[in-house]
Write a protein that holds these residues in place. Structure first.
Motif, PDB file in Angstrom:
ATOM      1  N   LEU A   4      45.523  32.230  32.477  1.00  0.00           N
ATOM      2  CA  LEU A   4      45.006  33.525  32.937  1.00  0.00           C
ATOM      3  C   LEU A   4      45.985  34.607  32.493  1.00  0.00           C
ATOM      4  O   LEU A   4      46.878  34.995  33.244  1.00  0.00           O
ATOM      5  N   ILE A   5      45.808  35.065  31.253  1.00  0.00           N
ATOM      6  CA  ILE A   5      46.733  36.041  30.684  1.00  0.00           C
ATOM      7  C   ILE A   5      45.926  37.101  29.946  1.00  0.00           C
ATOM      8  O   ILE A   5      44.701  36.976  29.812  1.00  0.00           O
ATOM      9  N   ASN A   6      46.604  38.143  29.458  1.00  0.00           N
ATOM     10  CA  ASN A   6      45.973  39.150  28.604  1.00  0.00           C
ATOM     11  C   ASN A   6      46.456  38.910  27.181  1.00  0.00           C
ATOM     12  O   ASN A   6      46.346  37.785  26.710  1.00  0.00           O
TER      13      ASN A   6
ATOM     14  N   ALA B 231      42.968  38.070  31.815  1.00  0.00           N
ATOM     15  CA  ALA B 231      43.294  38.121  33.247  1.00  0.00           C
ATOM     16  C   ALA B 231      42.839  39.436  33.879  1.00  0.00           C
ATOM     17  O   ALA B 231      42.267  39.449  34.974  1.00  0.00           O
ATOM     18  N   ASP B 232      43.096  40.570  33.196  1.00  0.00           N
ATOM     19  CA  ASP B 232      42.747  41.871  33.786  1.00  0.00           C
ATOM     20  C   ASP B 232      41.239  41.985  34.033  1.00  0.00           C
ATOM     21  O   ASP B 232      40.817  42.522  35.060  1.00  0.00           O
ATOM     22  N   PRO B 265      50.018  28.596  36.373  1.00  0.00           N
ATOM     23  CA  PRO B 265      51.448  28.881  36.497  1.00  0.00           C
ATOM     24  C   PRO B 265      51.753  30.134  37.313  1.00  0.00           C
ATOM     25  O   PRO B 265      50.964  31.079  37.324  1.00  0.00           O
ATOM     26  N   ILE B 266      52.927  30.145  37.924  1.00  0.00           N
ATOM     27  CA  ILE B 266      53.420  31.307  38.667  1.00  0.00           C
ATOM     28  C   ILE B 266      53.528  32.504  37.718  1.00  0.00           C
ATOM     29  O   ILE B 266      53.342  33.639  38.126  1.00  0.00           O
ATOM     30  N   LEU B 267      53.789  32.237  36.452  1.00  0.00           N
ATOM     31  CA  LEU B 267      53.817  33.296  35.444  1.00  0.00           C
ATOM     32  C   LEU B 267      52.472  34.027  35.419  1.00  0.00           C
ATOM     33  O   LEU B 267      52.397  35.253  35.551  1.00  0.00           O
ATOM     34  N   ASP B 268      51.389  33.276  35.260  1.00  0.00           N
ATOM     35  CA  ASP B 268      50.051  33.864  35.176  1.00  0.00           C
ATOM     36  C   ASP B 268      49.685  34.593  36.472  1.00  0.00           C
ATOM     37  O   ASP B 268      49.022  35.636  36.446  1.00  0.00           O
ATOM     38  N   HIS B 270      51.536  36.254  38.371  1.00  0.00           N
ATOM     39  CA  HIS B 270      52.135  37.593  38.418  1.00  0.00           C
ATOM     40  C   HIS B 270      51.462  38.560  37.458  1.00  0.00           C
ATOM     41  O   HIS B 270      51.448  39.769  37.709  1.00  0.00           O
ATOM     42  N   ILE B 271      50.901  38.048  36.372  1.00  0.00           N
ATOM     43  CA  ILE B 271      50.083  38.904  35.489  1.00  0.00           C
ATOM     44  C   ILE B 271      48.842  39.358  36.266  1.00  0.00           C
ATOM     45  O   ILE B 271      48.426  40.512  36.185  1.00  0.00           O
ATOM     46  N   CYS B 272      48.272  38.454  37.047  1.00  0.00           N
ATOM     47  CA  CYS B 272      47.124  38.814  37.898  1.00  0.00           C
ATOM     48  C   CYS B 272      47.555  39.819  38.976  1.00  0.00           C
ATOM     49  O   CYS B 272      46.838  40.789  39.249  1.00  0.00           O
ATOM     50  N   TYR B 273      48.722  39.578  39.574  1.00  0.00           N
ATOM     51  CA  TYR B 273      49.201  40.495  40.619  1.00  0.00           C
ATOM     52  C   TYR B 273      49.348  41.914  40.070  1.00  0.00           C
ATOM     53  O   TYR B 273      49.023  42.893  40.738  1.00  0.00           O
ATOM     54  N   ARG B 274      49.877  42.002  38.842  1.00  0.00           N
ATOM     55  CA  ARG B 274      50.082  43.303  38.197  1.00  0.00           C
ATOM     56  C   ARG B 274      48.789  44.111  38.187  1.00  0.00           C
ATOM     57  O   ARG B 274      48.774  45.294  38.535  1.00  0.00           O
TER      58      ARG B 274
END
Lengths: 331, 331
Positions: A4-6, B231-232, B265-268, B270-274
Motif C-alpha cells: 500500500l504505497i504511492n 495508497a492515497d 508493513p508498518i512502513l506502508d 505510515h504512508i496511509c497515515y500521512r
C-alpha cells in the motif's frame, strides 16, 4: 504480496512524513535534514547521545525506538540501504549534550562506512563519537566480528540507552552496549521474500512450499532451504544453533525475543515461543522477560527470528529500565 | 502465504500456552478453563470487571489487552469462531469483585448468542453482567445496530476499562463504552486473504493484482473489488465513507488508529497515515493522539483499516489513562 504505497521512489519520505505526524508528541525530523528522526526531548542534559540507524524497511526498527529513555535519534537510509554520512553527522550535532554520542547499528559494510564518516565529521567539531556494531546473527559468519546485526539490535540499543539515561559516561555506555552484544545471539527463518517497492517484485524467489532457515533480514543466504516444516521442528533447529554458540547453559537467566519478519501472525509467534520456552526449561535456563511481535522486520517478509540475551544483574536492571517511545513503552 | 504452526487443530491451545508463558507477569489461564486469559491483578477490589473476547486469529486482539488498567479477562474462541458460553461465564466468576461485569465484543451473531448465555448463567449466581457490542465497521450495514465490530474494539475497550479503573459503577462504565462506540467508525481494505490453519489455504480468493475496499476482518464482502490502487487513492475512498457517517466535522477532535490486518508493513501504514492526516487537516479536524500498527488483525491477511474516534474531554481523559498490558502500555 502487495504493498500500500504511492510512488515507489517516495516511500521513505512519505513514511517519515506520516511517522512524525502520527507520533508528534515523541519525535520530529531535523529541519535541515529530513533523514534524521530526533526525540523531542533531545538533547538531554548530562546524558550521552544515543544514535541508531540503518536502511529503511525494518520498521519499527530504527525510528520506532526514538523517545524518552531509549534512542535520541535515528538516522534513516533508503530501503535496505545505509544512510549517507551527512545525516549521521547531523544526528550527532542535534543530540550531543557535551558528553559525546554512541552510534549503534547492525554490522553491514555500507553502514560502517557512512557512520564512520559521520563520526569523523563530528570529531572535527570536537565531539567524541564511539561506535558499537551489533553482530547477533549466529549463522552469518563463524567469526563474531564479521556477523550481521538483526533483531538483537533491539536489546543492545535498549541496554545502552538505559545506561546513558542513568547518567553514565560514554566509555561506560559503550561498555554496556558491548556487553549486551556479547551476550546476544539470534537466528531466523524466512518463509517468503519481502516485496521491493521499486519493482513491486520479491527480492528473491522462494518456492510456494519452501522455507530457508538462517536467512538474513535482507534475504542473505541461510544454512538450509527446504520444504516448510512444523513450527516445533523449525524452532528446534534454530535453538540448536543459538544455544551452543555463546553458549547458554543451565543456571543462566535470559531474555527471549520472538521477532516477526513482517507477515507472520502474532498467533504463530506464540506457538514458536511455546517451543522455545520448553527447550529453555529442559536446559535449566530461566527466562526473566520475553517480547513477542514485530521488532525488526523485513517489510512483508513471512518468517520469524529467535533472539536470546543472557542477563546478569546489571543487564536485567538496564533491560527493565522505563522508557517511552512510539513502538516500545515500559513502565 | 505460509504459516509457522504444528497440528492445525492445536493452534489455539498452543498459542495460549505460549502466550501465558511469554507474558506470565501479566496473565494466566484459569485453572479449570483454558479458554479464559485472566489478568494476574484480577479481581480488582471495588472495580467493575472488564471482559472482552471473540474468535482467535485477530491477535493482539483480544488477549493482548488483558492487564492493569485495561481488560481483566479475555474469552478465547477457535479461529474466527465465538467462544462457548462456559468460558464467558467462567470469566465473570474469575473477575467479578462485587460491582458486576461488562462484556464487550464485536457484533457477530455467534458471539452475541454465547456471551448472552454466559450472562444468564452469571445472573443465576446473582452477578449482574451488562453488554456493549462494538459496531464500528461503516460499510457492514446501513443500520448501525447491525454493523460488525472491527478495530474500533480497541477504542471501546480502552475507554470502558479506564472508566472502570477510575472506580465508576457498572452503569457508568457501560455508558462510557456506548459513548465510545457511538463516536467510533472504521473501514478497511484487504489486499489478500488470510490462510486458514486447518486447510493451509486462503479463506477466499483474491486476484494477484486485486484489492477489496470495505472487506471485513473475516473476509466479509466489502463495497468494491478492483485493481490495487495507490495508497492515497485507497485512503481517499475509505475517508469518503467514514467522515460523513458520524459525521466528523470541522472543529472536532479525534484519535486515529491505522490498523494492520497482519501482513502490511508498518512502513506502508505510515504512508496511509500521512494521507489520513492531510485529509483531516483539510477538513479542520484536529488529531489528539494516533496509533499505527497491528491492533486487530486477520492472521496473515494483507491490508489495513482506518478508525476514527471523536473525542470530548471525558473520552480524551479515558483514552490517555495509563495501562500496562502485553500489547498496549501507556504511561
Amino acid at each position: 504480496m502487495k504493498r500500500l504505497i504511492n510512488d515507489p521512489y517516495d516511500v521513505v519520505e512519505e513514511m517519515l512524513e506520516g511517522y512524525v505526524k502520527a507520533h508528534e508528541k515523541y519525535v520530529k525530523l531535523l529541519e535541515h535534514d529530513g533523514r534524521v528522526v530526533v526525540s523531542k526531548k533531545a538533547p538531554v542534559e548530562n546524558k550521552v547521545g544515543i544514535i541508531i540507524g540503518g536502511g529503511s524497511g525494518h520498521e519499527p526498527l530504527f525510528l520506532g525506538y526514538v523517545g524518552e529513555g531509549f534512542a535520541d535519534a535515528a538516522v534513516i537510509g533508503n530501503i535496505n540501504t545505509s544512510p549517507s554520512p551527512e545525516p549521521c553527522y547531523n544526528a550527532v550535532k542535534a543530540v550531543d549534550a557535551g558528553k559525546g554520542c554512541l552510534y549503534m547499528y547492525g554490522n553491514y559494510a555500507g553502514d560502517v562506512l557512512n557512520f564512520d564518516m559521520g563520526a569523523e565529521m563530528a570529531a572535527m567539531d570536537g565531539i567524541r563519537v564511539e561506535t558499537v556494531l551489533i553482530t547477533d546473527d549466529v549463522v552469518s559468519s563463524t567469526e563474531i566480528k564479521d556477523r550481521r546485526g538483526v533483531a538483537g539490535d533491539f536489546y543492545v540499543f535498549k541496554i545502552a540507552a538505559a545506561k546513558a539515561a542513568l547518567g553514565a559516561d560514554l566509555d561506560e555506555v559503550k561498555a554496556a552496549a558491548e556487553k549486551a552484544n556479547d551476550n546476544t545471539r539470534s537466528m531466523g527463518v524466512a518463509l517468503s521474500s519481502a516485496t521491493l517497492p521499486s519493482t513491486g517484485k520479491p527480492i528473491f524467489e522462494m518456492g510456494e512450499e519452501d522455507m530457508e532457515i538462517g536467512m538474513g533480514i535482507h534475504g542473505e543466504p541461510g544454512v538450509r532451504r527446504g520444504k516448510i516444516e512444523p513450527a516445533d521442528k523449525v524452532i528446534d533447529q534454530i535453538m540448536e544453533h543459538i544455544l551452543p554458540d555463546l553458549p547458554y547453559a543451565s543456571g543462566d537467566e535470559v531474555s527471549v525475543l520472538i521477532n516477526s519478519l513482517g507477515a507472520t501472525p502474532i498467533l504463530d509467534l506464540h506457538i514458536c515461543y511455546r517451543r522455545v520456552a520448553q527447550i529453555l526449561e529442559e536446559k535449566g535456563i530461566k527466562v526473566h522477560k520475553s517480547f513477542v511481535g514485530p521488532f525488526a522486520t523485513s517489510m512483508d517478509m513471512a518468517g520469524m527470528s529467535v533472539t536470546l540475551m543472557k542477563l546478569d544483574e546489571e543487564l536485567k536492571q538496564l533491560l527493565d529500565y522505563p522508557c517511552d517511545t512510539p513502538y516500545f513503552v515500559q513502565k
